[in-house]
Enzyme design. Sequence first.
Site, PDB file in Angstrom:
ATOM      1  N   SER A  64      56.395  41.477  43.642  1.00  0.00           N
ATOM      2  CA  SER A  64      55.558  41.179  42.471  1.00  0.00           C
ATOM      3  C   SER A  64      55.230  39.686  42.358  1.00  0.00           C
ATOM      4  O   SER A  64      54.577  39.272  41.404  1.00  0.00           O
ATOM      5  CB  SER A  64      56.265  41.646  41.192  1.00  0.00           C
ATOM      6  OG  SER A  64      57.572  41.098  41.119  1.00  0.00           O
ATOM      7  N   ASN A 102      67.124  42.614  35.750  1.00  0.00           N
ATOM      8  CA  ASN A 102      66.587  43.569  34.763  1.00  0.00           C
ATOM      9  C   ASN A 102      66.390  42.907  33.398  1.00  0.00           C
ATOM     10  O   ASN A 102      65.389  43.138  32.723  1.00  0.00           O
ATOM     11  CB  ASN A 102      67.529  44.774  34.611  1.00  0.00           C
ATOM     12  CG  ASN A 102      67.681  45.526  35.914  1.00  0.00           C
ATOM     13  OD1 ASN A 102      66.967  45.234  36.886  1.00  0.00           O
ATOM     14  ND2 ASN A 102      68.605  46.469  35.955  1.00  0.00           N
ATOM     15  N   THR A 158      24.028  53.203   7.306  1.00  0.00           N
ATOM     16  CA  THR A 158      25.046  54.251   7.483  1.00  0.00           C
ATOM     17  C   THR A 158      24.368  55.315   8.334  1.00  0.00           C
ATOM     18  O   THR A 158      23.147  55.520   8.221  1.00  0.00           O
ATOM     19  CB  THR A 158      25.519  54.859   6.141  1.00  0.00           C
ATOM     20  OG1 THR A 158      24.417  55.503   5.525  1.00  0.00           O
ATOM     21  CG2 THR A 158      26.099  53.799   5.208  1.00  0.00           C
ATOM     22  N   HIS A 159      25.132  55.936   9.213  1.00  0.00           N
ATOM     23  CA  HIS A 159      24.553  56.862  10.211  1.00  0.00           C
ATOM     24  C   HIS A 159      23.461  56.159  11.016  1.00  0.00           C
ATOM     25  O   HIS A 159      22.526  56.781  11.494  1.00  0.00           O
ATOM     26  CB  HIS A 159      23.991  58.122   9.560  1.00  0.00           C
ATOM     27  CG  HIS A 159      24.959  58.794   8.642  1.00  0.00           C
ATOM     28  ND1 HIS A 159      25.770  59.827   9.034  1.00  0.00           N
ATOM     29  CD2 HIS A 159      25.277  58.534   7.348  1.00  0.00           C
ATOM     30  CE1 HIS A 159      26.542  60.193   8.010  1.00  0.00           C
ATOM     31  NE2 HIS A 159      26.270  59.413   6.979  1.00  0.00           N
ATOM     32  N   SER A 201      15.237  38.975  33.435  1.00  0.00           N
ATOM     33  CA  SER A 201      15.191  40.087  34.385  1.00  0.00           C
ATOM     34  C   SER A 201      14.594  39.597  35.692  1.00  0.00           C
ATOM     35  O   SER A 201      13.740  38.716  35.702  1.00  0.00           O
ATOM     36  CB  SER A 201      14.327  41.209  33.807  1.00  0.00           C
ATOM     37  OG  SER A 201      13.813  42.016  34.838  1.00  0.00           O
ATOM     38  N   ASN A 211      17.777  39.432  27.941  1.00  0.00           N
ATOM     39  CA  ASN A 211      18.847  40.428  27.849  1.00  0.00           C
ATOM     40  C   ASN A 211      20.156  39.841  27.326  1.00  0.00           C
ATOM     41  O   ASN A 211      20.503  38.708  27.638  1.00  0.00           O
ATOM     42  CB  ASN A 211      19.097  41.044  29.227  1.00  0.00           C
ATOM     43  CG  ASN A 211      17.907  41.856  29.699  1.00  0.00           C
ATOM     44  OD1 ASN A 211      17.169  42.425  28.893  1.00  0.00           O
ATOM     45  ND2 ASN A 211      17.700  41.895  31.004  1.00  0.00           N
ATOM     46  N   GLU A 262      26.947  42.612  26.357  1.00  0.00           N
ATOM     47  CA  GLU A 262      27.143  43.907  27.018  1.00  0.00           C
ATOM     48  C   GLU A 262      28.449  43.904  27.813  1.00  0.00           C
ATOM     49  O   GLU A 262      29.170  44.901  27.866  1.00  0.00           O
ATOM     50  CB  GLU A 262      25.965  44.222  27.939  1.00  0.00           C
ATOM     51  CG  GLU A 262      24.673  44.487  27.173  1.00  0.00           C
ATOM     52  CD  GLU A 262      23.459  44.477  28.092  1.00  0.00           C
ATOM     53  OE1 GLU A 262      23.397  45.316  29.003  1.00  0.00           O
ATOM     54  OE2 GLU A 262      22.589  43.605  27.906  1.00  0.00           O
ATOM     55  N   TYR A 296      66.735  50.323  33.570  1.00  0.00           N
ATOM     56  CA  TYR A 296      65.620  49.744  34.310  1.00  0.00           C
ATOM     57  C   TYR A 296      65.176  50.666  35.437  1.00  0.00           C
ATOM     58  O   TYR A 296      66.000  51.261  36.142  1.00  0.00           O
ATOM     59  CB  TYR A 296      66.012  48.378  34.910  1.00  0.00           C
ATOM     60  CG  TYR A 296      64.884  47.788  35.736  1.00  0.00           C
ATOM     61  CD1 TYR A 296      63.846  47.087  35.133  1.00  0.00           C
ATOM     62  CD2 TYR A 296      64.830  47.997  37.116  1.00  0.00           C
ATOM     63  CE1 TYR A 296      62.788  46.590  35.884  1.00  0.00           C
ATOM     64  CE2 TYR A 296      63.776  47.498  37.867  1.00  0.00           C
ATOM     65  CZ  TYR A 296      62.756  46.795  37.245  1.00  0.00           C
ATOM     66  OH  TYR A 296      61.708  46.319  37.978  1.00  0.00           O
ATOM     67  N   GLN A 324      57.769  47.309  36.532  1.00  0.00           N
ATOM     68  CA  GLN A 324      57.088  46.151  37.111  1.00  0.00           C
ATOM     69  C   GLN A 324      55.579  46.202  36.827  1.00  0.00           C
ATOM     70  O   GLN A 324      54.904  45.182  36.854  1.00  0.00           O
ATOM     71  CB  GLN A 324      57.346  46.121  38.621  1.00  0.00           C
ATOM     72  CG  GLN A 324      56.732  44.946  39.344  1.00  0.00           C
ATOM     73  CD  GLN A 324      57.349  44.758  40.715  1.00  0.00           C
ATOM     74  OE1 GLN A 324      58.479  44.335  40.851  1.00  0.00           O
ATOM     75  NE2 GLN A 324      56.590  45.096  41.744  1.00  0.00           N
ATOM     76  N   LYS A 327      53.514  43.864  33.964  1.00  0.00           N
ATOM     77  CA  LYS A 327      52.974  42.511  34.015  1.00  0.00           C
ATOM     78  C   LYS A 327      51.470  42.462  34.272  1.00  0.00           C
ATOM     79  O   LYS A 327      50.750  41.732  33.593  1.00  0.00           O
ATOM     80  CB  LYS A 327      53.731  41.686  35.057  1.00  0.00           C
ATOM     81  CG  LYS A 327      55.063  41.197  34.496  1.00  0.00           C
ATOM     82  CD  LYS A 327      55.997  40.662  35.542  1.00  0.00           C
ATOM     83  CE  LYS A 327      56.631  41.768  36.350  1.00  0.00           C
ATOM     84  NZ  LYS A 327      57.500  42.657  35.542  1.00  0.00           N
TER      85      LYS A 327
HETATM   86  N1  ARG Z   1      60.044  42.236  39.839  1.00  0.00           N
HETATM   87  C1  ARG Z   1      60.836  43.074  38.994  1.00  0.00           C
HETATM   88  C2  ARG Z   1      59.987  43.565  37.809  1.00  0.00           C
HETATM   89  O1  ARG Z   1      58.979  43.026  37.644  1.00  0.00           O
HETATM   90  C3  ARG Z   1      61.990  42.295  38.475  1.00  0.00           C
HETATM   91  C4  ARG Z   1      63.172  43.144  38.099  1.00  0.00           C
HETATM   92  C5  ARG Z   1      63.760  43.695  39.324  1.00  0.00           C
HETATM   93  N2  ARG Z   1      64.928  44.434  39.080  1.00  0.00           N
HETATM   94  C6  ARG Z   1      65.367  45.339  39.939  1.00  0.00           C
HETATM   95  N3  ARG Z   1      66.449  45.962  39.640  1.00  0.00           N
HETATM   96  N4  ARG Z   1      64.693  45.622  41.007  1.00  0.00           N
HETATM   97  O2  ARG Z   1      60.332  44.476  37.116  1.00  0.00           O
END
Ligand code: ARG
Length: 462
Positions: free
Chosen positions: A23, A110, A155-156, A277, A285, A290, A317, A322, A325
């Site tokens: 990650s 975790n 309205t509507h 355009s 536009n 949009e 966990y 993951q 994020k």
């Molecule tokens: N990169 C992991 C996440 O975003 C970090 C936590 C990892 N923990 C584990 N037990 N693999 O969740």
Amino acid sequence: MTHLWSGRFDTAPDAAAFEFGASFRFDRRLFEDDVTGSAAWARALKGAGVLTAEETRQIEETLTAILDAARANPAFVSGDDEDVHSFVERQLVERLGDAGRRLHTGRSRNEQVSLDLRLYLRRRIPLLQRAVAAVVEALVLQAESAGDALMPSFTHFRPAQPVLVAHFFLSHVAPLRRDFVRLGGARAEADALPLGSGAIAGTAYPIDVDTLARDLGFSRIVENSMDASSDRDFAATFLYACAMTMVHLSRLAEDLIILCGDEHKFFELSDALSTGSSMMPQKKNPDPLELVRGKSGRAIGHLVAMLTTIKGLPTGYNKDLQEDKEAVFGAEDTLAGCLAVVRSVGGGLTLNRARAASAASGMMLATDVADYLVGKGMPFRRAHEVVGALVRKLIAEGRDFETLSLDEWRAASDLCEADVIARITPAVSVQAKRTPQSTAPDAVRARLADVRQWLDGIDGLC
Ligand code: ARG
């Protein structure tokens, strides 16, 4: 490279599977928070008697050096590490050896990842709140400069009643102020210290979590270590706040796309924020609006993705988490981008007073005629019928109320007196409203003053 768990396995991880699970590509955004959390953890370990004062000093100093290196050169935060936590630890061990290796005592990734995301949201949400307030400010400026200008409401999506243009702008300010509060609520939910939860069962070292919470500026500690290791409710709450704000921006965009369009032309978009355009020379536009409308789909998608990820997880966990994020960062980026654009577009609108006012007249005054008759003693249901018949006649003749002579008014109802002619106008219609949330000019002025005051105190609110 060696991995965090290399002691347990006799073969190196499959490269593709490692890449798939890594990650670092996106969680590098948590770098600063990981460093902040790690330094505080070192201090907590010192308090627990795990690290010496000297080791703690070395760790803190080295973490600061790593932070400085990243500030000087953002590309420094990269490598083939699995995630940002492994990266920070590797940097520390490379520089400090065993003192660095002691930092992870009693701590799990975790809880670390939960901590980092909480710290991240805590420092980033106020920036979004300020951007929401900036949109409010742009709309307030429009409302202030509109003064007593009139436009129709719908309205509507059919013409309904005259309103002040300022009332229309404030109708978009109200939801944005709720969004501001909602974002603040998401920040408050993230404001709990997860450290001390360990991998799931807690930590076997005597960590003073109250001191640690204070050190990191958290107002409370999570309730339960098992829950904490898989709790991403705060992320979902944030995503909901983002999605809701995007829905409001989308609706504002939709209103402006329509009301700036050739059929209405109540407002004119600034050229700088419109597009032409490639083929049709006459076109102007509203692409930015949009796109805001279109991107609301992403923000909603991030929320749905997060809820779907969480819903089937066994307690504790799981790597599924993951996924939190990219949803959080994606929603944040989408919202920040859209807020900036809407602020510019909103600030750049020009009101076409004459056009908006003339569209605010005509049959839209029918309710005012009924109210006039009620004022002269007629029951409302009866008045509704009388005015309905009058409207039918006027439509057939291609006329509106303003063209009626006093005799014609009297023919419609003998309750009509000479004052009817002056009473049935858009300006009188808005002035006749009596409640604080209405479009009555005094009410709108009071609301506007209230929003102004809110904007003046914004620093204390986020
Ligand atoms: N990169 C992991 C996440 O975003 C970090 C936590 C990892 N923990 C584990 N037990 N693999 O969740």
